[in-house]
Write a protein that holds these residues in place. Sequence first.
Motif, mmCIF file in Angstrom:
data_model
loop_
_atom_site.group_PDB
_atom_site.id
_atom_site.type_symbol
_atom_site.label_atom_id
_atom_site.label_comp_id
_atom_site.label_asym_id
_atom_site.label_seq_id
_atom_site.Cartn_x
_atom_site.Cartn_y
_atom_site.Cartn_z
ATOM 1 N N VAL A 17 58.739 41.271 56.266
ATOM 2 C CA VAL A 17 59.394 40.678 55.102
ATOM 3 C C VAL A 17 58.327 40.267 54.089
ATOM 4 O O VAL A 17 57.152 40.148 54.421
ATOM 5 C CB VAL A 17 60.252 39.444 55.478
ATOM 6 N N VAL A 18 58.763 40.068 52.866
ATOM 7 C CA VAL A 18 57.875 39.580 51.814
ATOM 8 C C VAL A 18 58.227 38.125 51.554
ATOM 9 O O VAL A 18 59.381 37.783 51.322
ATOM 10 C CB VAL A 18 58.019 40.417 50.526
ATOM 11 N N LYS A 19 57.221 37.280 51.603
ATOM 12 C CA LYS A 19 57.408 35.851 51.388
ATOM 13 C C LYS A 19 56.654 35.487 50.104
ATOM 14 O O LYS A 19 55.483 35.808 49.962
ATOM 15 C CB LYS A 19 56.840 35.094 52.587
ATOM 16 N N ILE A 20 57.352 34.837 49.172
ATOM 17 C CA ILE A 20 56.712 34.404 47.929
ATOM 18 C C ILE A 20 56.652 32.886 47.935
ATOM 19 O O ILE A 20 57.661 32.215 48.142
ATOM 20 C CB ILE A 20 57.472 34.918 46.700
ATOM 21 N N GLU A 21 55.454 32.380 47.726
ATOM 22 C CA GLU A 21 55.226 30.939 47.763
ATOM 23 C C GLU A 21 54.531 30.521 46.473
ATOM 24 O O GLU A 21 53.627 31.211 46.001
ATOM 25 C CB GLU A 21 54.334 30.613 48.969
ATOM 26 N N THR A 22 54.957 29.425 45.884
ATOM 27 C CA THR A 22 54.316 28.898 44.688
ATOM 28 C C THR A 22 53.289 27.851 45.109
ATOM 29 O O THR A 22 53.601 26.949 45.884
ATOM 30 C CB THR A 22 55.358 28.273 43.745
ATOM 31 N N VAL A 23 52.069 28.004 44.605
ATOM 32 C CA VAL A 23 50.996 27.072 44.941
ATOM 33 C C VAL A 23 50.357 26.567 43.651
ATOM 34 O O VAL A 23 50.402 27.226 42.612
ATOM 35 C CB VAL A 23 49.917 27.733 45.836
ATOM 36 N N ASN A 24 49.771 25.382 43.729
ATOM 37 C CA ASN A 24 48.971 24.866 42.623
ATOM 38 C C ASN A 24 47.534 25.276 42.872
ATOM 39 O O ASN A 24 47.003 25.080 43.967
ATOM 40 C CB ASN A 24 49.063 23.346 42.541
ATOM 41 N N GLY A 25 46.909 25.848 41.883
ATOM 42 C CA GLY A 25 45.531 26.272 42.051
ATOM 43 C C GLY A 25 44.950 26.716 40.726
ATOM 44 O O GLY A 25 45.634 26.765 39.705
ATOM 45 N N GLU A 26 43.674 27.036 40.755
ATOM 46 C CA GLU A 26 42.972 27.507 39.574
ATOM 47 C C GLU A 26 42.244 28.785 39.937
ATOM 48 O O GLU A 26 41.674 28.896 41.017
ATOM 49 C CB GLU A 26 41.990 26.454 39.092
ATOM 50 N N LEU A 27 42.268 29.747 39.038
ATOM 51 C CA LEU A 27 41.619 31.019 39.277
ATOM 52 C C LEU A 27 40.183 30.970 38.780
ATOM 53 O O LEU A 27 39.910 30.517 37.675
ATOM 54 C CB LEU A 27 42.363 32.137 38.552
ATOM 55 N N GLY A 28 39.268 31.446 39.614
ATOM 56 C CA GLY A 28 37.874 31.555 39.215
ATOM 57 C C GLY A 28 37.659 32.861 38.471
ATOM 58 O O GLY A 28 38.187 33.901 38.847
ATOM 59 N N SER A 29 36.851 32.817 37.409
ATOM 60 C CA SER A 29 36.641 34.001 36.576
ATOM 61 C C SER A 29 35.522 34.902 37.091
ATOM 62 O O SER A 29 35.442 36.055 36.712
ATOM 63 C CB SER A 29 36.301 33.570 35.148
ATOM 64 N N GLY A 30 34.636 34.343 37.915
ATOM 65 C CA GLY A 30 33.462 35.100 38.335
ATOM 66 C C GLY A 30 32.361 35.072 37.287
ATOM 67 O O GLY A 30 31.285 35.624 37.491
ATOM 68 N N ILE A 31 32.617 34.424 36.151
ATOM 69 C CA ILE A 31 31.633 34.307 35.076
ATOM 70 C C ILE A 31 30.963 32.942 35.191
ATOM 71 O O ILE A 31 31.632 31.931 35.388
ATOM 72 C CB ILE A 31 32.322 34.463 33.701
ATOM 73 N N LEU A 32 29.643 32.923 35.075
ATOM 74 C CA LEU A 32 28.883 31.679 35.201
ATOM 75 C C LEU A 32 28.489 31.160 33.827
ATOM 76 O O LEU A 32 28.176 31.938 32.923
ATOM 77 C CB LEU A 32 27.633 31.901 36.039
ATOM 78 N N ASP A 33 28.469 29.827 33.693
ATOM 79 C CA ASP A 33 27.989 29.241 32.444
ATOM 80 C C ASP A 33 26.466 29.202 32.466
ATOM 81 O O ASP A 33 25.831 29.674 33.417
ATOM 82 C CB ASP A 33 28.624 27.867 32.192
ATOM 83 N N LYS A 34 25.856 28.640 31.429
ATOM 84 C CA LYS A 34 24.392 28.651 31.331
ATOM 85 C C LYS A 34 23.720 27.796 32.410
ATOM 86 O O LYS A 34 22.529 27.938 32.640
ATOM 87 C CB LYS A 34 23.954 28.217 29.936
ATOM 88 N N ASN A 35 24.481 26.933 33.102
ATOM 89 C CA ASN A 35 23.945 26.104 34.180
ATOM 90 C C ASN A 35 24.240 26.678 35.562
ATOM 91 O O ASN A 35 23.965 26.042 36.570
ATOM 92 C CB ASN A 35 24.508 24.682 34.083
#
Length: 94
Positions: A17-35
């Motif tokens: 079966v396919v289960k869809i769940e809503t989660v709170n989270g933030e996606l990482g871009s893989g891009i780094l800042d100057k630090n």
Amino acid sequence: MKHNIRQRVINEYGLPVVKIETVNGELGSGILDKNGREIFEGDKVKALTPDGNYEVGEVIFDEGTFMWEASSGWVTDLDSGGIYELEVVGHVDD
């Protein structure tokens, strides 16, 4: 930010079966800042724009792309090369 996660699992009857769940989270871009910090969706980022000004904007994830939306309303791809000297200065929830 709310995101839907789709999982393919086996239910209690042994059926796939396919289960869809809503989660709170933030996606990482893989891009780094100057630090060397990774830039995440929802971060406030200060950047040098092509016209030589520093602006603070919010990183949003829209239609599969990380976008930087400046306080002036200017919007660009985070990794397009149109903004420079990226620095995470906060988060929208701060």
